[in-house]
Design a protein around this motif. Structure first.
Motif, mmCIF file in Angstrom:
data_model
loop_
_atom_site.group_PDB
_atom_site.id
_atom_site.type_symbol
_atom_site.label_atom_id
_atom_site.label_comp_id
_atom_site.label_asym_id
_atom_site.label_seq_id
_atom_site.Cartn_x
_atom_site.Cartn_y
_atom_site.Cartn_z
ATOM 1 N N GLU A 115 0.616 -0.964 -0.190
ATOM 2 C CA GLU A 115 -0.110 0.242 0.104
ATOM 3 C C GLU A 115 0.910 1.498 -0.078
ATOM 4 N N ASP B 143 -6.641 1.206 2.129
ATOM 5 C CA ASP B 143 -7.115 2.450 0.747
ATOM 6 C C ASP B 143 -8.151 2.934 0.710
ATOM 7 N N GLN C 218 -10.390 2.718 1.348
ATOM 8 C CA GLN C 218 -12.545 2.740 0.795
ATOM 9 C C GLN C 218 -12.961 2.741 2.222
ATOM 10 N N THR D 72 -6.505 -3.362 -6.029
ATOM 11 C CA THR D 72 -7.317 -4.291 -5.412
ATOM 12 C C THR D 72 -6.575 -5.336 -4.974
ATOM 13 N N TRP E 178 -8.041 -8.573 -4.720
ATOM 14 C CA TRP E 178 -8.938 -9.705 -4.461
ATOM 15 C C TRP E 178 -9.446 -9.845 -6.483
HETATM 16 N N1 UDP Z 1 -4.896 -6.729 2.906
HETATM 17 C C1 UDP Z 1 -3.515 -6.982 3.762
HETATM 18 N N2 UDP Z 1 -3.697 -8.427 3.269
HETATM 19 C C2 UDP Z 1 -3.963 -9.163 1.976
HETATM 20 C C3 UDP Z 1 -4.524 -8.444 1.062
HETATM 21 C C4 UDP Z 1 -4.978 -7.279 1.665
HETATM 22 O O1 UDP Z 1 -3.870 -7.028 4.727
HETATM 23 O O2 UDP Z 1 -2.979 -10.250 1.620
HETATM 24 C C5 UDP Z 1 -5.414 -5.024 3.497
HETATM 25 C C6 UDP Z 1 -4.629 -4.325 1.878
HETATM 26 O O3 UDP Z 1 -3.598 -4.276 2.505
HETATM 27 C C7 UDP Z 1 -6.135 -3.315 1.892
HETATM 28 C C8 UDP Z 1 -6.847 -4.269 2.644
HETATM 29 O O4 UDP Z 1 -6.328 -5.370 3.302
HETATM 30 O O5 UDP Z 1 -5.935 -1.960 3.859
HETATM 31 C C9 UDP Z 1 -8.347 -4.810 1.918
HETATM 32 O O6 UDP Z 1 -7.585 -4.668 1.153
HETATM 33 P P1 UDP Z 1 -8.327 -4.468 -0.294
HETATM 34 O O7 UDP Z 1 -8.514 -2.825 -1.126
HETATM 35 O O8 UDP Z 1 -6.872 -4.610 -1.686
HETATM 36 O O9 UDP Z 1 -9.834 -5.351 -1.040
HETATM 37 P P2 UDP Z 1 -11.256 -4.580 -1.406
HETATM 38 O O10 UDP Z 1 -11.503 -3.483 -0.734
HETATM 39 O O11 UDP Z 1 -11.166 -4.484 -2.900
HETATM 40 O O12 UDP Z 1 -12.253 -5.359 -0.998
#
Ligand code: UDP
Ligand code: MG
Length: 315
Positions: free
Chosen positions: A13, A96, A98, A205, A207
């Motif tokens: 990040e 991030d 969000q 992301t 995911w």
């Molecule tokens: N994250 C983490 N380990 C992982 C994947 C994600 O700690 O293996 C953290 C990432 O840094 C972020 C949060 O989990 O702070 C959510 O990840 P992401 O934004 O990719 O997921 P989304 O919001 O798309 O569901």
């Protein structure tokens, strides 16, 4: 003065962190009546994430971090955050942005009113496809049918937890974690707060649909072992068909004195043995489920460093 720990799992990040810190700093300035701890869990990032966190810590001692020895995944990063948090309550937040930090005062407000688990519920899901919304809705329906624990919909991990909840969650040490289901499982006084989920501020992301399917299956299997019961359920109709056919063949041979045909005997044998096999499978599954529930006690993660100290053992 009460202390709030903000737990932020971070995996690659580096681009988000400076913006995140600015927003959180503003929040901390606005909420002068509270002490803050910003606890980053660096989940084995391959970019400069940990360097940036260390830099931030030099300027601002409220920033703490746990640095994992490798990538363990967000779920594990969250439990590590709970283990190392020192606040009277904790707030989970994504790196991030969000989860807008501006919602935090409202979460804290309800906490002060006596709620233990104040969770932020998405008002809108901007930029998500119809398919994703639909599958998510169906998933919750199925999950809710499988368990008597009440499940909160459209909520992520963005929430405030009182110390009581933190202590409860720390007792759940299973390795295949589905933290969302644990929030539901622990119970306590819950309150929802509505918010608009923002798009990711920078970076990409982590995911994809495959991970989502993984998470969905974990969600179901961590809640219940009822899928293992499938065999038992399939065995029952098999035996019913066997029984009806058996009665039919025997009755026919007795009433109209017809000799039992070879093919009829074969069908009966197949039904009988497949029924027994499925049933035994089901029984094995039931025991497997129990073993599965009992054997979850490996250390969940290994820490490389905690606030500049080399940590040899996990907590
Ligand atoms: N994250 C983490 N380990 C992982 C994947 C994600 O700690 O293996 C953290 C990432 O840094 C972020 C949060 O989990 O702070 C959510 O990840 P992401 O934004 O990719 O997921 P989304 O919001 O798309 O569901
Ligand atoms: Mg995100």
């Amino acid at each position: 003065m009460k202390k709030i720990t903000i737990i932020i799992p971070a995996y690659n990040e580096e681009e988000s962190l400076p913006i995140l810190y600015e927003r959180i700093k503003k929040l901390m300035d606005d909420m002068k009546n509270y002490e803050f701890e910003i606890l980053f869990v660096n989940d084995g990032s391959k970019d400069k994430t940990i360097e940036i966190i260390k830099q931030l810590r030099q300027e601002d001692k409220r920033i703490c971090y746990v640095d994992f020895s490798r990538n363990f995944g967000k779920e594990i990063a969250m439990i590590a955050g709970l283990d190392y948090a020192t606040g009277d309550c904790v707030i989970f937040m994504d790196a991030d942005l969000q989860d807008p930090p501006e919602v935090v005062p409202e979460l804290v407000k309800y906490w002060e009113e006596g709620y233990d688990d104040v969770y932020a519920k998405r008002k809108s899901r901007k930029g998500e496809t119809w398919l994703k919304k639909f599958t998510s809705k169906m998933y919750y329906k199925v999950l809710q049918h499988l368990t008597r624990v009440e499940i909160q919909r459209d909520t992520g991990d963005f929430r405030l937890l009182d110390r009581r909840c933190v202590n409860a969650l720390k007792k759940l040490r299973e390795s295949q974690r589905n933290t969302k289901s644990m929030f539901s499982w622990i119970g306590y006084k819950k309150k929802e707060v509505l918010y608009d989920r923002d798009p990711r501020v920078a970076g990409a992301t982590k995911w994809n649909y495959m991970k989502l399917v993984d998470l969905a299956i974990d969600g179901i299997t961590s809640f219940t072992t009822s899928p293992l019961r499938l065999s038992t359920f399939i065995a029952i109709p098999t035996f019913m068909v066997l029984f009806v056919y058996f009665v039919y063949v025997i009755a026919k041979s007795l009433i109209i004195q017809e000799v039992i045909q070879a093919y009829q005997a074969i069908i009966l044998l197949i039904l009988f043995f497949s029924g027994i096999q499925i049933l035994l499978f089901g029984i094995v599954g039931e025991y497997l489920g129990r073993i599965f529930n009992e054997t979850k006690n490996r250390p969940l993660y290994l820490v490389n460093e905690y606030n500049d100290q080399k940590e040899m053992n996990e907590k």
